[in-house]
Design a protein around this motif. Structure first.
Motif, mmCIF file in Angstrom:
data_model
loop_
_atom_site.group_PDB
_atom_site.id
_atom_site.type_symbol
_atom_site.label_atom_id
_atom_site.label_comp_id
_atom_site.label_asym_id
_atom_site.label_seq_id
_atom_site.Cartn_x
_atom_site.Cartn_y
_atom_site.Cartn_z
ATOM 1 N N GLY A 11 0.812 -1.214 0.000
ATOM 2 C CA GLY A 11 0.000 0.000 0.000
ATOM 3 C C GLY A 11 0.843 1.259 0.000
ATOM 4 N N PHE A 12 0.151 2.359 0.100
ATOM 5 C CA PHE A 12 0.777 3.683 0.047
ATOM 6 C C PHE A 12 1.831 3.847 1.161
ATOM 7 C CE2 PHE A 12 -0.383 7.970 2.038
ATOM 8 C CZ PHE A 12 0.655 8.659 1.430
ATOM 9 N N ILE A 13 1.417 3.778 2.405
ATOM 10 C CA ILE A 13 2.363 4.018 3.505
ATOM 11 C C ILE A 13 3.364 2.863 3.605
ATOM 12 C CG2 ILE A 13 2.574 4.334 6.017
ATOM 13 C CD1 ILE A 13 -0.260 5.639 5.939
ATOM 14 N N GLY A 14 2.865 1.630 3.431
ATOM 15 C CA GLY A 14 3.740 0.460 3.541
ATOM 16 C C GLY A 14 4.902 0.523 2.567
ATOM 17 N N SER A 15 4.641 0.987 1.357
ATOM 18 C CA SER A 15 5.712 0.999 0.351
ATOM 19 C C SER A 15 6.807 2.010 0.726
ATOM 20 C CB SER A 15 5.140 1.288 -1.039
ATOM 21 O OG SER A 15 4.626 2.593 -1.103
ATOM 22 N N HIS A 16 6.428 3.111 1.338
ATOM 23 C CA HIS A 16 7.443 4.086 1.792
ATOM 24 C C HIS A 16 8.237 3.528 2.977
ATOM 25 C CE1 HIS A 16 6.511 7.555 -0.745
ATOM 26 N NE2 HIS A 16 5.284 7.085 -0.738
ATOM 27 N N LEU A 17 7.535 2.831 3.850
ATOM 28 C CA LEU A 17 8.223 2.212 4.989
ATOM 29 C C LEU A 17 9.262 1.202 4.482
ATOM 30 C CD1 LEU A 17 8.540 1.465 8.012
ATOM 31 C CD2 LEU A 17 6.644 -0.152 7.681
ATOM 32 N N ILE A 18 8.848 0.398 3.502
ATOM 33 C CA ILE A 18 9.760 -0.639 2.999
ATOM 34 C C ILE A 18 10.973 -0.016 2.314
ATOM 35 C CG2 ILE A 18 9.932 -2.493 1.277
ATOM 36 C CD1 ILE A 18 7.100 -3.335 2.216
ATOM 37 N N GLU A 19 10.752 1.046 1.599
ATOM 38 C CA GLU A 19 11.879 1.760 0.967
ATOM 39 C C GLU A 19 12.906 2.140 2.036
ATOM 40 O OE1 GLU A 19 10.454 4.241 -2.538
ATOM 41 O OE2 GLU A 19 11.152 5.730 -1.091
ATOM 42 N N ARG A 20 12.403 2.644 3.155
ATOM 43 C CA ARG A 20 13.290 3.069 4.240
ATOM 44 C C ARG A 20 13.993 1.868 4.895
ATOM 45 N NH1 ARG A 20 14.114 7.523 7.481
ATOM 46 N NH2 ARG A 20 14.732 6.949 9.586
ATOM 47 N N LEU A 21 13.259 0.791 5.096
ATOM 48 C CA LEU A 21 13.855 -0.393 5.737
ATOM 49 C C LEU A 21 14.947 -0.988 4.850
ATOM 50 C CD1 LEU A 21 10.594 -2.082 7.109
ATOM 51 C CD2 LEU A 21 12.418 -1.035 8.479
ATOM 52 N N LEU A 22 14.674 -1.059 3.542
ATOM 53 C CA LEU A 22 15.669 -1.628 2.620
ATOM 54 C C LEU A 22 16.912 -0.740 2.567
ATOM 55 C CD1 LEU A 22 13.385 -2.798 -0.351
ATOM 56 C CD2 LEU A 22 14.371 -4.214 1.474
ATOM 57 N N ALA A 23 16.694 0.581 2.570
ATOM 58 C CA ALA A 23 17.838 1.510 2.518
ATOM 59 C C ALA A 23 18.727 1.343 3.755
ATOM 60 C CB ALA A 23 17.341 2.944 2.406
ATOM 61 N N ALA A 24 18.111 0.943 4.873
ATOM 62 C CA ALA A 24 18.884 0.743 6.106
ATOM 63 C C ALA A 24 19.501 -0.657 6.158
ATOM 64 C CB ALA A 24 17.992 0.977 7.324
ATOM 65 N N GLY A 25 19.294 -1.464 5.103
ATOM 66 C CA GLY A 25 19.940 -2.777 5.020
ATOM 67 C C GLY A 25 19.146 -3.915 5.634
ATOM 68 N N HIS A 26 17.864 -3.668 5.957
ATOM 69 C CA HIS A 26 17.055 -4.741 6.556
ATOM 70 C C HIS A 26 16.447 -5.643 5.486
ATOM 71 C CE1 HIS A 26 17.660 -2.863 10.353
ATOM 72 N NE2 HIS A 26 17.014 -1.758 10.009
ATOM 73 N N LYS A 27 16.014 -6.811 5.945
ATOM 74 C CA LYS A 27 15.364 -7.774 5.064
ATOM 75 C C LYS A 27 13.855 -7.713 5.335
ATOM 76 C CE LYS A 27 16.359 -12.419 3.725
ATOM 77 N NZ LYS A 27 16.875 -13.701 4.143
ATOM 78 N N VAL A 28 13.080 -7.643 4.258
ATOM 79 C CA VAL A 28 11.645 -7.402 4.424
ATOM 80 C C VAL A 28 10.845 -8.433 3.650
ATOM 81 C CG1 VAL A 28 9.800 -5.760 3.874
ATOM 82 C CG2 VAL A 28 12.000 -4.910 4.675
ATOM 83 N N ARG A 29 9.742 -8.887 4.218
ATOM 84 C CA ARG A 29 8.734 -9.589 3.415
ATOM 85 C C ARG A 29 7.356 -9.033 3.754
ATOM 86 N NH1 ARG A 29 11.063 -13.596 6.558
ATOM 87 N NH2 ARG A 29 9.765 -14.333 8.273
ATOM 88 N N VAL A 30 6.411 -9.324 2.860
ATOM 89 C CA VAL A 30 5.122 -8.627 2.889
ATOM 90 C C VAL A 30 3.972 -9.626 2.879
ATOM 91 C CG1 VAL A 30 3.610 -7.163 1.449
ATOM 92 C CG2 VAL A 30 6.017 -6.558 1.736
#
Ligand code: NAD
Ligand code: UD2
Length: 312
Positions: A11-30
Motif C-alpha cells: 500500500g501507500f504508507i507500507g511501500s514508503h516504509l519498505i523503501e526506508r527499511l531496505l535503505a537501512a539494510g534490513h530484510k523485508v517480506r510482505v
C-alpha cells in the motif's frame, strides 16, 4: 540487519516504509491481499505473500517465512483504510481491521523461539471522532464515529492485551491525514490531497464537500515512516500510542488553492453537499511524539505537495 514482516506493505504508507527499511539494510517480506495495494509500489525482489491478514494461518506462515527463519518484528499496516468503506461493508472491514490486528498480535507471541516479537501498528486520528478539544492530545477522550475508528480503537485495546497478557511489545501510531507519492489519485476512497492533485493536474474540476472550511492536519508520508522504524528500534512497555501529526491546520479550500498554484493550473472548484459524518476540525498535538522520538513532522506542506505532484 533485521528481518521484518510488513502487512499491507504494497500500500501507500507500507511501500514508503519498505523503501526506508531496505535503505537501512534490513530484510523485508510482505503479507498483502492486494485489495488496494500494488506490487509495482515495491522494488523487485521483495517477497510478497498474497493473503488475508485476518487469516491466522496466513499470518503465522508469513511471520515464519518460507525458510522458517522467523522475524525480528512486524509492522502492521494492512487495513481497509477508508471510513466510507467501513460504512458500506461494516463486517468485512471489521474482519480486516480488528480481527486482522489480533491475528498479527497472536502470531507475534510465538514468532520466534526466543520469545514474542514487537508489533508496530497503524491506528488513526479517527479514534477521537467528534471530540472538539483541539489540538487533540493522546489523553483526549476517544469517541469514534465510524466503524473504522471503532476498530482502530479496538486495535489499541488489544495491543494492551498483547503487551500485558502475552508479553508482545507494541506501539500504536494515530496517523492524522497522510499524503504523498503513491497515494492512489484515482480511487474515490483515497485522501483529499491525492484526489485534488490528480484532478487539478489533469485539468479536471474538483468537488469540495460542504463549504471547504473544514480543517485537517496533513502529514507527509516520508516524515511518518521515520517514527515507525524508530519505534521498532526501541520497544517500550505499556502499549504506548502516539499521535502522528504536525499541529498545523489547513482548510480544504486552502489546500485546493495551493495545489492549483503549485501545478500552474487554473482552479475549477465546485461545491457539493457536506459528506455525511464529516469531521469539521482535526488537529493533533505532536508533543508526546516529539518528546519520545526527538523529531517532528517537519516537511512544509508546499514541499510535500510538490513531491506529490511530481510523482503523478
Ligand atoms: P492503503 O490502502 O494504500 O494500504 C493498505 C494495504 O493493506 C493495501 O496494500 C491493501 O491491499 C492491504 N490490505 C487491505 N486489507 C487487507 C487484508 N484483509 N489482508 C491483507 N492486506 C490487506 O492505505 P494506507 O493509507 O497506506 O494505510 C496504511 C495504514 O495506515 C492502514 O492501517 C490505515 O488504516 C492507516 N491509516 C492511514 C491514514 C491515511 O491518511 N492514509 C490515516 C490513518 C490511518
Ligand atoms: C482521514 C483518513 C481516514 C482516517 C481519518 C482520521 C484518508 C483517505 N482517510 O479521513 O483513514 O484515518 O482521516 O480522522 O486519508 N474532501 C473534499 N473533496 C474530495 C475529497 C475529500 O472536499 O474530493 C474533503 C472531505 O469531505 C474531508 C476532507 O476533504 O472534509 C478530508 O477528507 P479525506 O477523505 O482525505 O480524509 P478524512 O479526514 O475524512
Amino acid at each position: 540487519m533485521a528481518r521484518y514482516l510488513v502487512t499491507g506493505g504494497c500500500g501507500f504508507i507500507g511501500s514508503h516504509l519498505i523503501e526506508r527499511l531496505l535503505a537501512a539494510g534490513h530484510k523485508v517480506r510482505v503479507l498483502d491481499d492486494l485489495s488496494t495495494g500494488k506490487r509495482e509500489n515495491l522494488s523487485d525482489g521483495v517477497p510478497v505473500t498474497v493473503g488475508d491478514v485476518a487469516d491466522a494461518d496466513a499470518v503465522r506462515a508469513a511471520m515464519a517465512g518460507e525458510d522458517g527463519e522467523g522475524v525480528d518484528g512486524c509492522f502492521h499496516l494492512a487495513a481497509v483504510a477508508s471510513v466510507d468503506r467501513s460504512r458500506e461493508a461494516w463486517l468485512e472491514t471489521h474482519h480486516a481491521n480488528l480481527s486482522g490486528t489480533i491475528a498479527v498480535f497472536d502470531a507475534a507471541r510465538r514468532a520466534n523461539p526466543a520469545g514474542p516479537v514487537p508489533v508496530i501498528y497503524a491506528s488513526s486520528a479517527a479514534v477521537y471522532g467528534d471530540n472538539p478539544n483541539m489540538p487533540l492530545t493522546e489523553d483526549a477522550a476517544t469517541r469514534p464515529l465510524s466503524a473504522y475508528g471503532a476498530d482502530k480503537l479496538g486495535c489499541e485495546l488489544h495491543a494492551r492485551v498483547a503487551d500485558g497478557v502475552h508479553g508482545v511489545p507494541t506501539a500504536g501510531f494515530r496517523f492524522f491525514n497522510v499524503y504523498g507519492p503513491r497515494q492512489d489519485p484515482k480511487s474515490p476512497y483515497s485522501g483529499v490531497i491525492s484526489i485534488f492533485a490528480g484532478r487539478i493536474a489533469r485539468g479536471e474540476p474538483i468537488t469540495v464537500n460542504g463549504d471547504g472550511e473544514q480543517v485537517r492536519d496533513f502529514i507527509f508520508v516520508k516524515d511518518l515512516v521515520r517514527y515507525l522504524t524508530a519505534a521498532m528500534g526501541h520497544p517500550q512497555p505499556g502499549a504506548p500510542v502516539y499521535n502522528v501529526c504536525t499541529g498545523r491546520p489547513t482548510s480544504v479550500n486552502r489546500l485546493a488553492e495551493v495545489l492549483a498554484d503549485l501545478s500552474g493550473r487554473p482552479l475549477d472548484r465546485r461545491y457539493g453537499p457536506a459528506r455525511p459524518g464529516d469531521i469539521r476540525t482535526s488537529i493533533g498535538d505532536p508533543t508526546r511524539l516529539v518528546a519520545a522520538f526527538g523529531m517532528s513532522c517537519d516537511t512544509p506542506l508546499e514541499d510535500g505537495l510538490r513531491q506529490t505532484l511530481a510523482w503523478l
